[in-house]
Design an enzyme around this catalytic site. Structure first.
Site, PDB file in Angstrom:
ATOM      1  N   TYR A  12       0.873  -1.306   0.043  1.00 19.32           N
ATOM      2  CA  TYR A  12      -0.126  -0.057  -0.018  1.00 19.32           C
ATOM      3  C   TYR A  12       0.809   1.320   0.072  1.00 19.32           C
ATOM      4  O   TYR A  12       0.780   2.072  -0.864  1.00 19.32           O
ATOM      5  CB  TYR A  12      -0.810   0.164   1.223  1.00 19.32           C
ATOM      6  N   ASP A  24      -8.568  -2.839  -1.689  1.00 27.48           N
ATOM      7  CA  ASP A  24      -9.695  -2.120  -2.218  1.00 27.48           C
ATOM      8  C   ASP A  24      -8.887  -0.470  -2.620  1.00 27.48           C
ATOM      9  O   ASP A  24      -9.588   0.211  -3.522  1.00 27.48           O
ATOM     10  CB  ASP A  24     -10.493  -1.497  -0.993  1.00 27.48           C
ATOM     11  N   LYS A  34     -11.892  -8.594   4.342  1.00 24.92           N
ATOM     12  CA  LYS A  34     -12.454  -7.369   4.719  1.00 24.92           C
ATOM     13  C   LYS A  34     -13.121  -6.856   3.442  1.00 24.92           C
ATOM     14  O   LYS A  34     -12.384  -6.243   2.761  1.00 24.92           O
ATOM     15  CB  LYS A  34     -11.364  -6.453   5.148  1.00 24.92           C
TER      16      LYS A  34
END
Ligand code: B12
Ligand code: B12
Ligand SMILES: Cc1ncc(COP(=O)(O)O)c(C=O)c1O
Ligand SMILES: Cc1ncc(COP(=O)(O)O)c(C=O)c1O
Lengths: 519, 248, 519, 248
Positions: free
Chosen positions: A263, A298, A370
């Site tokens: 990330y 995401d 998640k």
């Protein structure tokens, strides 16, 4: 759970195989180097906390002090241990003295490394034991106040002010939220330190500080006792201080941490060499602390199209899984990121959404997914937004998800208001209850749109992973294989914090954790 | 995060931020003019930092807006004297006992959906055996005599019946409120009673989802019951009011 | 469509068998009697319209005039036909003269019935032909402007003012609505006449008048031409004037009519003997006019529980179907009522909803189900309401429904505002498009909750229908078998309007319609 | 059903009915007092016949309200002078031709998400090849030179770059608006430019979902672009404004 998608097991095996090769490719780099953040984490584990008169955190003060004089190739443990032995003071006192320039670690006579190892190791063992106690306390509390049924309702607070956050979190927990995540102030991941103390001024979120963790943990413990339902607390352990925040979270009994192997590289332009090293140690701490990580797939879908780049999400999940396992995280601790981000105007978009959601739970049966709500395609039309969140909740209950980050009807407008969150909880409760066993009741048509979509995504993921395995992860990132973002191995922030370990480098915690985690 | 009760404001995520959500349609085409008109209206309402987050042309020269803003007004709640039902809700057993002890005879009530209103479900929830939300209705109470006249009962007919059976309380239900039809109908009902000099004979109650205590009192009723009322709320009110009046 | 529910065909056959017996039981009563409303309808078909100086509709004036003197056992055709022959005036002129007391039909010398039949029949044939032309015009228009894809978006307007209704309807049609229903002013079904002219004062709806029909039809025709999509118009043909409204609808090219065999009896306390006769003739007119009827089973669920009384809904659908077929309606014209009214707090309520929705489309494959939205459990929480409407839309697209009456987020508050309707259209479009082929992609688990629920409902419906068949429909209604509402054969409004036909009763239209419809 | 443009009101289902929907939270427990407080606030906003249709206790001493009312205020739209972008949107070909003909050299623009803002998607939609909603971004235009500095760019850095490349226009994107951080940041940007005497060198544009033309002008920008802006909107504005200024 029967395989509703009729997926080809061989494709999955190939993905896992490629991911191993990818991890193998980066492992030597991880082991040969340490970082400033890791050394600050060691300092924290040794007991250093607080700030100096200019507000600089003492872990930074001590690490910079050592780095300046001799570099960090041996780690901070050596000099710090020596000082403890020589002065009889504890690590924190020593750090304060250094901060006040009352002490230089280099003015002290030196013991040999072995002596220090032997004599100071008990302090490290003690530190690890105290983390263990915290983990055990969680277990006890969760036995006393069992967490709610899955999918867990996960909501965020983000007022910028920890005291408002606390009120909002307590309200949400009472309304039925199972998990509270405190969103960080914008760009905290770019700080090469962790702010200190209770904070009331953040933008788009509240600073992650140990005191803020503590305040929120206490508040949620109260509500847990009151409602008989253990409320889980989440924060972010990514960015330039990821291992430090991991240890703070372990100390304050956080239950989940946003933590992704890539990330920071992709979305925060943090140097990749730095990130790969930091994520490894930070995850080890998460693993030991019994924390569930949340990976950040995401995020790909906020800049890329969710239909076109679906396979990148899946590929990244495989990589995150493999790297997480190597840090000692159990499958149950790997909360893989997935998101409901397909453009709502697409015909049969919902079928594609459930195809992928189902695929992920099939491939990673023991890892709690998640599931992130629609964000990118949310608009100021709060009614439509509320409805999209409803379909998202339905997708979750139809496909057996575990961790449901609730969407806010005002996603396109502001960080959540108190009632936005209440409405999101009402939404999820209604859908989950009203369609509770829908997943047991439906099968997908053989070779229909859903099954075919799942197959396509998996097939494309295999190809991507095999390509990445071949060229190595760093090269692949450089070529923009992930989220069409290109980063160079030497570029991005924090590269200077990467330090080659010398032969006498020592960090007792790596060994202690490895032992405990069996890696 | 201390609330100043003399100046309470709406709350979004920070105390006194005044945040309010609003939506409405204007009879204007979507565009800069309509947007500005919406902003001016919000301004007149006392909203600051108005953020028009949604503007959607609906055709036929109409445009729908969704907006957020910060309300400059506040309210001093220390001076609020909200009308309050001055009786407390007892349960089924308590109520029956209360009647036996304090009134010493059965209590008679008559209810109806008056005027053109045919929504009987609400009144039935209060009066019928079955009741509401798991609570028995008044018919089930041994100490109540219940007459439920059902739907679309003219005001006159209800009054005649109430007199005929010697009712202690009259229960009127009004659900349809379009064009203020309920106000017209309820006003007429009270005027009729007063014209006949019968107003003080009865405990006069009106109920319905859009009914508030304030409105009921304003219209000359003794009490009004809204959304979520239970039979016990109503029964408690009736019996305690009867006793209070007796004592006076 | 494959049978997703594995339902027992034999149970369905038993239901149809019982329904036939029920219809057989009531048919003689229907054929032996006429009603004031039917005779007014004959008067309208003969060309009588307008009101007298006190505003009383001329069809009422003429029928009352005849009834007063000789009763209606022979029907109005006889006296009216005679007057036309004698005076050379048309029916309307005669009615005006009667209204002004310039003429009494009983002061005129009489032709024999056969002469009148013979000479006046052409006027009746002409009237029927002009209705046929209107039906043909619909066919032409629908070829030119094909209606939208199913499920059709059906919205209501209910401002009370026909001109506001028109503006709202046009806006809705442009936004994507396929069907506009003008809700009637409260309790119009209790009027034993039809109001006249354009009206601007209704409560909870707008009066059904022929002029209002015309105004709305014109407005929608304009939008049809503009959008290239034929917009269908709906009104209510139930209550004490049901056949009259049927003929008005036929004249003004309405496309659908709320029309139920038992609605008036149960929910408006209209006399059952009256209703059974009126519904027969009104449906014949609907059938001839090519109108799709909408039955009113949704109404059961506003007073009864949707889980407990599900089988009553189904039983009523069978009865409505059988009676409709006997009036000459084709399966395609029978829009059976069904509603999404299960309490949203029930676990797995959504599974029960789809079980029944699927069951209905399986049992009545050629009849378009008119699916009603949640109403009873809607509250002032407009957000939750909007979401419930979303699940309702999803249930529809999952089970292949045809006519979707869109739910309003403000259902519990007021008749729809312009933007409430716009939001409902947005909701349906989003869900239908995003889950377009979901019905093709899912199968229900064998013997799972959905299949079992469908089986239970059907089994209970068989028992109810067989019981009703045995005791007769009137007795069954008296015993409160439907919606726990009990009505007596002699009770309720309008009983006085039932008239035994005499041997020389004549109504040319029944024969003309029967012939045309092949019944 | 004629709209009086001098007194436009919200519309529910009857012209001038003034119907408005609103929701907000008060820092009060659910109950009669809170309900009355909500009503008083609505009253202060100019709402009549206030109908509180939803009241929900949120815990921690907060209560959420949903209400409807009739707005007594109206707005005279004949006097509205909404600021309007005074250029008209051309398409890709028209814009390139316009530059060739009217400017005779390439147009250089530089864009950045400034301050701590890392939301690049919006700016990228305007600048990158790929563009937005099927329309090419400025990079794709042969007559544009585009510098996209990306996210979290300090104001100083952006100005230095603009000067260095001789930009015609500066494009600032601001998406995060919490606690008015964008106002602070944009104000600082303009002040810096003015302090250096550089303000008039550039066409100054700001964009983002919460940006309005009014706000942009108020803060000293030439134009502001909000939700749904397309690259062509922006390109048209830039090139026409350059030509207008040249003419002056
Ligand atoms: C069921 C229903 C019907 C059924 C009624 C069946 C029946 N036998 O009651 C049918 C289908 C017949 C119907 C018809 C119509 N309806 Co209707 N209906 C509803 C609906 C869906 C639910 C009402 C309900 O049963 N609520 C459940 C009960 C338990 O709640 P309640 O009534 O609020 O009662 C509680 C309290 O208010 C209180 N209470 C109520 N009465 C009393 C009386 C006393 C004395 C006391 C103490 C307390 C009390 O206690 C109860 C328990 O807590 C509502 C929408 C909604 N979701 O609210 C529309 C609604 C009420 N109907 C409406 C309309 C317009 C109509 C029609 C006029 C439409 C038409 N043109 O045909 C018709 C005509 C009816 C008429 N003449 O009155 C509108 C009213 C709009 C308005 N505000 O004016 C609504 C809001 C729907 C809408 N959005 O358009 N309806
Ligand atoms: C994607 C996204 C992200 C991505 C950004 C990825 C990236 N590289 O851009 C990630 C995940 C990184 C992210 C992070 C954060 N985000 Co964010 N994010 C969003 C999200 C979901 C979509 C934004 C978007 O891409 N929209 C699509 C584009 C095309 O639309 P747009 O930006 O409006 O652009 C259009 C116009 O505005 C205009 N335009 C925009 N800029 C410009 C510039 C010029 C010159 C011109 C002419 C026109 C123009 O043209 C565009 C095309 O029409 C929004 C919520 C939402 N649905 O809006 C939240 C949102 C913007 N984020 C928010 C927040 C708070 C954050 C964080 C601060 C959270 C945190 N504490 O970590 C972080 C930090 C980011 C930072 N430092 O700025 C808030 C902002 C709240 C507020 N009003 O202040 C939002 C609204 C979400 C929320 N409700 O909380 N985010
Ligand atoms: C794994 C991970 N870490 C961190 C963040 C955001 O934190 P920051 O803004 O501090 O980088 C995200 C955002 O969603 C994330 O997915
Ligand atoms: C078949 C049918 N007719 C008529 C109505 C309502 O009309 P009215 O109020 O005029 O009886 C309904 C109500 O939904 C209905 O289902």
């Amino acid at each position: 759970m029967k395989d509703k998608l009729k997926i080809d097991r061989d494709l999955i095996n190939r993905c896992r195989h490629a991911s191993k090769a990818i991890a193998d490719g980066i492992q030597p780099h991880i082991e040969e180097n340490t970082t400033t953040a890791i050394e600050r984490t060691v300092a924290r584990l040794m007991g250093i906390d607080g700030v100096n008169s200019q507000g600089i955190p003492l872990p930074n003060v001590i690490v910079d002090h050592i780095k300046e004089v001799e570099g960090l190739g041996r780690g901070v443990f050596y000099r710090l241990g020596n000082a403890i032995l020589k002065t009889g003071k504890n690590a924190r006192e020593i750090a304060v003295d250094v901060a006040n320039s009352r002490l230089s670690l280099f003015k002290l006579p030196m013991y040999g490394l072995n002596v220090i190892k032997q004599k100071i190791r008990p302090i490290a063992v003690e530190a690890v034991n105290s983390l263990r106690k915290i983990r055990e306390k969680r277990t006890l509390l969760q036995e006393k106040y069992p967490p709610g049924a899955k999918p867990w309702l996960y909501v965020i607070v983000a007022t910028g002010n920890i005291y408002e956050d606390v009120a909002q979190a307590r309200a949400a927990a009472r309304q039925g939220a199972d998990i509270i995540a405190v969103i960080r102030s914008t760009a905290q991941s770019l700080l090469d330190y962790v702010p200190y103390g209770a904070t009331t001024e953040g933008f788009g979120g509240t600073y992650a500080t140990q005191e803020n963790f503590r305040l929120m943990r206490n508040a949620l413990d109260e509500v847990s006792a009151e409602t008989g339902r253990y409320i889980q607390l989440v924060n972010y352990c990514s960015g330039l201080a990821m291992p430090e925040i991991a240890v703070m979270g372990a100390m304050e009994r956080l239950d989940m941490m946003l933590n992704d192997a890539m990330y920071g590289i992709l979305f925060r332009n943090i140097n990749m060499k730095r990130t790969f090293i930091d994520q490894y140690f930070s995850r080890m701490i998460n693993a030991f602390a019994g924390i569930i990580i949340n990976t950040g797939e995401d995020n790909y879908l906020t800049t890329s199209d969710a239909v076109e780049e679906a396979h990148v999400v899946l590929a990244s999940q495989f990589i995150n899984e493999e790297l997480a396992l190597r840090s000692g995280l159990k499958h149950e601790q790997i909360g893989l990121g997935h998101a409901f981000e397909i453009n709502p105007d697409i015909e049969d978009g919902f079928l594609m959404e459930i195809a992928q959601a189902q695929l992920v739970t099939m491939i990673f049966p023991d890892s709690p997914v998640k599931y992130m709500p629609p964000t990118k395609h949310m608009t100021g039309d709060i009614f439509k937004g509320y409805l999209m969140n409803g379909l998202f909740n339905l997708s979750s209950i139809m496909t057996g998800q575990s961790i449901q980050l609730l969407g806010m009807l005002t996603e396109a407008i502001h960080t959540p208001f108190l009632h936005d969150r209440a409405l999101s909880i009402e939404n999820a409760k209604y859908i989950f209850n009203n369609a509770r066993h829908l997943q047991d009741e439906i099968r997908f048509t053989s070779n229909g749109r859903v099954q075919k979509r799942a197959d396509t995504v998996l097939t494309e993921a295999v190809h991507l992973l095999e390509e990445v395995a071949e060229k190595g992860i760093m090269k692949a990132i450089e070529e923009g294989k992930f989220a069409v973002i290109s980063r160079t191995p030497e570029g991005g922030r924090g590269m200077k914090g990467v330090i080659k370990k010398e032969s006498d480098y020592f960090n007792p915690f790596i060994d202690l954790f490895k032992e405990e985690l069996g890696i | 995060m201390k609330v100043d009760r003399r100046a309470v404001k709406p709350y979004g995520d920070t105390i006194n931020d005044g945040k309010v959500q609003m939506s409405f349609t204007l009879p204007l085409k979507a565009g800069r003019e309509a947007e500005e008109a919406a902003r001016i209206l919000a301004d007149k309402m006392g909203l600051e930092e108005v953020d028009i987050v949604g503007m959607k042309d609906l055709g036929e020269g109409f445009c729908f807006f969704i907006l957020y803003g910060k309300l400059s007004h506040s309210v001093d709640v220390t001076t609020i004297k909200a009308a309050e039902i001055d009786t407390n809700t007892m349960d089924y057993y308590e109520i029956n006992n209360f009647i036996k002890k304090e009134i010493g005879r059965k209590v008679t009530v008559v209810g109806a959906c008056t005027g053109s209103d045919a929504h009987t479900v609400g009144l039935d929830s209060i009066l019928n055996m079955k009741g509401y939300a798991g609570e028995y209705g008044l018919e089930r109470y041994p100490e109540f005599n219940v007459y439920n006249l059902g739907s679309q009962v003219p005001n006159e007919k209800l009054i005649i019946k109430a007199v005929e059976i010697g009712a202690d309380a009259i229960l009127v239900s009004q659900v349809v409120t379009q064009k203020e039809i309920h106000i017209k109908n309820l006003t007429e009902f009270v005027e009729l009673l007063e014209a006949e000099g019968l107003r003080d004979r009865f405990v006069l109650i009106v109920g319905g989802p859009r009914i508030t205590l304030e409105l009921a009192i304003e219209l000359g009723f003794d009490a009004g019951f809204g959304r979520g009322t239970t039979p016990a709320d109503v029964a408690s009110y009736i019996v305690q009011t009867i006793v209070k009046r007796k004592k006076k």
